[in-house]
Design an enzyme around this catalytic site. Structure first.
Site, PDB file in Angstrom:
ATOM      1  N   ASP A  83      -3.994  64.280  33.545  1.00  0.00           N
ATOM      2  CA  ASP A  83      -3.269  63.578  32.495  1.00  0.00           C
ATOM      3  C   ASP A  83      -2.005  64.372  32.157  1.00  0.00           C
ATOM      4  O   ASP A  83      -1.770  65.452  32.696  1.00  0.00           O
ATOM      5  CB  ASP A  83      -4.185  63.401  31.272  1.00  0.00           C
ATOM      6  CG  ASP A  83      -3.799  62.211  30.422  1.00  0.00           C
ATOM      7  OD1 ASP A  83      -3.684  61.106  30.969  1.00  0.00           O
ATOM      8  OD2 ASP A  83      -3.605  62.389  29.210  1.00  0.00           O
ATOM      9  N   ASP A 110      -5.733  61.755  38.821  1.00  0.00           N
ATOM     10  CA  ASP A 110      -4.562  62.524  38.380  1.00  0.00           C
ATOM     11  C   ASP A 110      -4.980  63.465  37.266  1.00  0.00           C
ATOM     12  O   ASP A 110      -6.038  63.327  36.667  1.00  0.00           O
ATOM     13  CB  ASP A 110      -3.482  61.577  37.852  1.00  0.00           C
ATOM     14  CG  ASP A 110      -3.966  60.782  36.647  1.00  0.00           C
ATOM     15  OD1 ASP A 110      -3.689  61.195  35.501  1.00  0.00           O
ATOM     16  OD2 ASP A 110      -4.652  59.749  36.831  1.00  0.00           O
TER      17      ASP A 110
END
Length: 290
Positions: free
Chosen positions: A212, A210
């Site tokens: 952040d 992902d």
């Protein structure tokens, strides 16, 4: 020349190695406590392998409660010479996208609730972690990842946070914009420091799950999103690991970067002042110099 034994520490989503010949789960006793789990041993393309699930099978250890000292000690006792640490990570860089791998070469350690050294009162030791990963191992990981068709980035700074919560937006922006970190995770520290104290070559592969919370188009970190990316990354991680034995070979010369000689001048406590009980616990980690 010594016999190569590749130790893989699997992070979130990577709980086994496929295709091991003679695979068996081995329980290793350590004076530093119980490791995260038994260790899966076997051979791959003629090279000895050992796999340790960092969080334990079933993911029972949080980043803080992982028994890092016992894990590194157990791998050393088994005869591991080279440690490949694979871990799920968040990205601070647009170009380091979910699904990409980053072969880390630097760390910022923000952990605070973990035992970080094998040494202490009764046997004081100081090792250098200016360059905390092994360039030789890192290069092998880059080649293996590229051969597996993985988008891999060469070099990056890993911000190790305590967790288990993810970053605040303010923290994420600071780590990215002020401190210059590239990826963030919760498990490579003190693991890398302990591997250096144990004179083990260590490479870190961050599997990006992902962006952040800094990213304006992606919002806060969502565990559902992370798990979905984890599953794909785990398959890629296994593909990368399967290519490492052919690259590293069954025999290895002394590390050209000195990782396997890190304790050469590191222990400062005079022989007569050393604690026998601590020395006994250091038999695998520092036996070569003690």
């Amino acid at each position: 020349m010594t016999q190569t034994m590749i130790g893989v520490i699997g992070g979130s989503g990577l709980y086994e190695i496929d295709g091991l010949e003679g695979a068996e789960w081995t329980t290793v006793d350590s004076p530093w406590g119980a490791p995260s789990d038994a260790i899966l041993t076997g051979r791959l393309d003629g090279v000895a392998m050992a796999f340790l699930p960092r969080h334990g099978r079933g993911h029972v250890h949080s980043p803080t409660t992982v028994p890092y000292r016992a894990n590194i000690d157990a791998l050393k006792r088994l005869g591991v010479t080279d440690v490949i640490a694979v871990s799920a990570s968040g990205s601070f860089r647009e170009e380091m996208a979910p699904g990409d791998f980053v072969v880390v070469d630097q760390f910022i350690d923000r952990t605070f609730a973990r035992e970080k050294s094998f040494f202490g009162t009764g046997c004081v030791g100081h090792v250098s972690v200016a360059h905390p990963t092994c360039p030789r191992l890192g290069a092998a990981c880059i080649t293996a990842a590229r051969d597996a068709g993985i988008t891999v980035h060469e070099g990056g700074t890993y911000l190790a946070m305590e967790g288990p919560q993810f970053s605040t937006l303010a923290e994420s922006r600071m780590y990215r914009e002020v401190w210059g970190a590239d990826v963030i995770g919760m498990t490579n520290m003190p693991e890398a420091k302990l591997a250096r104290e144990a004179e083990l070559c260590y490479a870190s592969v961050a599997m990006i799950t992902d962006y952040d919370s800094w990213h304006p188009d992606h919002g806060e970190v969502d565990v559902t999103q992370i798990i979905a990316t984890l599953l794909g990354n785990a398959d890629k991680g296994r593909d990368m690991v399967r290519r490492l034995p052919a690259l590293l070979g069954a025999e290895r010369a002394p590390c050209p970067h000195g990782c396997d000689r890190a304790l050469e001048n590191a222990i400062l406590t005079a022989p007569g002042a050393r604690d026998p009980e601590l020395l006994a616990r250091l038999d695998a980690v520092a036996g070569r110099v003690l």
